[in-house]
Design a protein around this motif. Sequence first.
Motif, PDB file in Angstrom:
ATOM      1  N   TYR A  17       0.830  -1.202   0.000  1.00  0.00           N
ATOM      2  CA  TYR A  17       0.000   0.000   0.000  1.00  0.00           C
ATOM      3  C   TYR A  17       0.871   1.261   0.000  1.00  0.00           C
ATOM      4  O   TYR A  17       0.604   2.208  -0.740  1.00  0.00           O
ATOM      5  CB  TYR A  17      -0.933  -0.011   1.221  1.00  0.00           C
TER       6      TYR A  17
ATOM      7  N   GLN B  68       3.727   1.799  -1.159  1.00  0.00           N
ATOM      8  CA  GLN B  68       4.567   2.039  -2.329  1.00  0.00           C
ATOM      9  C   GLN B  68       3.947   3.036  -3.304  1.00  0.00           C
ATOM     10  O   GLN B  68       4.658   3.678  -4.067  1.00  0.00           O
ATOM     11  CB  GLN B  68       4.845   0.725  -3.055  1.00  0.00           C
ATOM     12  N   MET B  69       2.629   3.142  -3.300  1.00  0.00           N
ATOM     13  CA  MET B  69       1.971   4.048  -4.245  1.00  0.00           C
ATOM     14  C   MET B  69       1.991   5.469  -3.678  1.00  0.00           C
ATOM     15  O   MET B  69       1.620   5.681  -2.523  1.00  0.00           O
ATOM     16  CB  MET B  69       0.518   3.603  -4.486  1.00  0.00           C
TER      17      MET B  69
ATOM     18  N   LYS C 231      -1.577   9.207  -6.380  1.00  0.00           N
ATOM     19  CA  LYS C 231      -2.091   8.120  -7.229  1.00  0.00           C
ATOM     20  C   LYS C 231      -3.159   7.283  -6.502  1.00  0.00           C
ATOM     21  O   LYS C 231      -3.535   6.219  -6.987  1.00  0.00           O
ATOM     22  CB  LYS C 231      -0.949   7.188  -7.652  1.00  0.00           C
TER      23      LYS C 231
ATOM     24  N   TRP D 190      -5.949   6.497  -8.762  1.00  0.00           N
ATOM     25  CA  TRP D 190      -5.575   6.020 -10.091  1.00  0.00           C
ATOM     26  C   TRP D 190      -6.241   4.683 -10.384  1.00  0.00           C
ATOM     27  O   TRP D 190      -6.361   3.822  -9.513  1.00  0.00           O
ATOM     28  CB  TRP D 190      -4.052   5.867 -10.183  1.00  0.00           C
TER      29      TRP D 190
ATOM     30  N   TRP E 175      -6.841   2.554  -6.896  1.00  0.00           N
ATOM     31  CA  TRP E 175      -5.888   2.027  -5.898  1.00  0.00           C
ATOM     32  C   TRP E 175      -6.538   2.052  -4.515  1.00  0.00           C
ATOM     33  O   TRP E 175      -6.519   1.077  -3.788  1.00  0.00           O
ATOM     34  CB  TRP E 175      -4.610   2.869  -5.928  1.00  0.00           C
TER      35      TRP E 175
ATOM     36  N   LYS F 256      -3.835   9.393   2.401  1.00  0.00           N
ATOM     37  CA  LYS F 256      -3.094   8.132   2.386  1.00  0.00           C
ATOM     38  C   LYS F 256      -2.842   7.651   3.822  1.00  0.00           C
ATOM     39  O   LYS F 256      -3.033   6.481   4.138  1.00  0.00           O
ATOM     40  CB  LYS F 256      -1.773   8.295   1.637  1.00  0.00           C
TER      41      LYS F 256
ATOM     42  N   TYR G 116      -1.125  -2.655 -10.422  1.00  0.00           N
ATOM     43  CA  TYR G 116      -1.270  -1.197 -10.424  1.00  0.00           C
ATOM     44  C   TYR G 116       0.094  -0.532 -10.261  1.00  0.00           C
ATOM     45  O   TYR G 116       0.392   0.462 -10.919  1.00  0.00           O
ATOM     46  CB  TYR G 116      -2.184  -0.748  -9.280  1.00  0.00           C
ATOM     47  N   LEU G 117       0.897  -1.078  -9.346  1.00  0.00           N
ATOM     48  CA  LEU G 117       2.236  -0.513  -9.148  1.00  0.00           C
ATOM     49  C   LEU G 117       3.045  -0.607 -10.435  1.00  0.00           C
ATOM     50  O   LEU G 117       3.659   0.366 -10.866  1.00  0.00           O
ATOM     51  CB  LEU G 117       2.950  -1.238  -8.001  1.00  0.00           C
TER      52      LEU G 117
ATOM     53  N   ASN H  47       2.333   1.789 -13.055  1.00  0.00           N
ATOM     54  CA  ASN H  47       2.819   3.134 -12.708  1.00  0.00           C
ATOM     55  C   ASN H  47       4.343   3.162 -12.595  1.00  0.00           C
ATOM     56  O   ASN H  47       4.902   4.049 -11.954  1.00  0.00           O
ATOM     57  CB  ASN H  47       2.163   3.607 -11.410  1.00  0.00           C
TER      58      ASN H  47
END
Length: 184
Positions: free
Chosen positions: A51, A53-54, A58, A61, A70, A110, A170-171, A174
């Motif tokens: 989690y 890492q984004m 984003k 996104w 995400w 976040k 997702y990662l 991106n």
Amino acid sequence: MNINRKTALKTLALSALGLPSLANKKKAKNEFSQQFASAWKSSESYTLRLYNQMPEDKLDWKYTPESFSWRTQFVHCITFNTAQLCGRLKIENPTEAKSKIKDYWKTLSKADLEKEIKEFYAWVGKIATETSLERLEKMEPYAGEDIPIWRLFYALENHIIHHRGQAICYLRLNNITPIGYIGW
């Protein structure tokens, strides 16, 4: 009530026969609690590492208009799994009031969503520990079959694994290299 020697001995003998069964139930409950707690702690660690890492910009996104964002990948894990446990265990849903607040989940930062994820993991861990063995052994319908409640905890972890797998995609989409898998 009159208790004579014969009745007392009979009661003691029958009680002694029941002790191994009682001990086995306690052992089974302790084994589930310990095994699940260990797996759940590992799940939380890996989920939070992925989690985080984004980047925050984003959070909303998504790779197609109809896909989850995400943020929604993680909110869905919280709300769906909580509803499944609460519905089957007949307990109060801690996310229900939040979900009634307009755009509650959509407006979390976040850090706030990370806090919700941590609270979710703590809550499930607590429920797994506090649920009686009799209730854990009760059969409930799930995905076209009847399973014991203890297995539902693992089925819901499997649901989280599915969404973590999507999060990994997702990662990558991106240009972020996902952390390596953390096993048990």
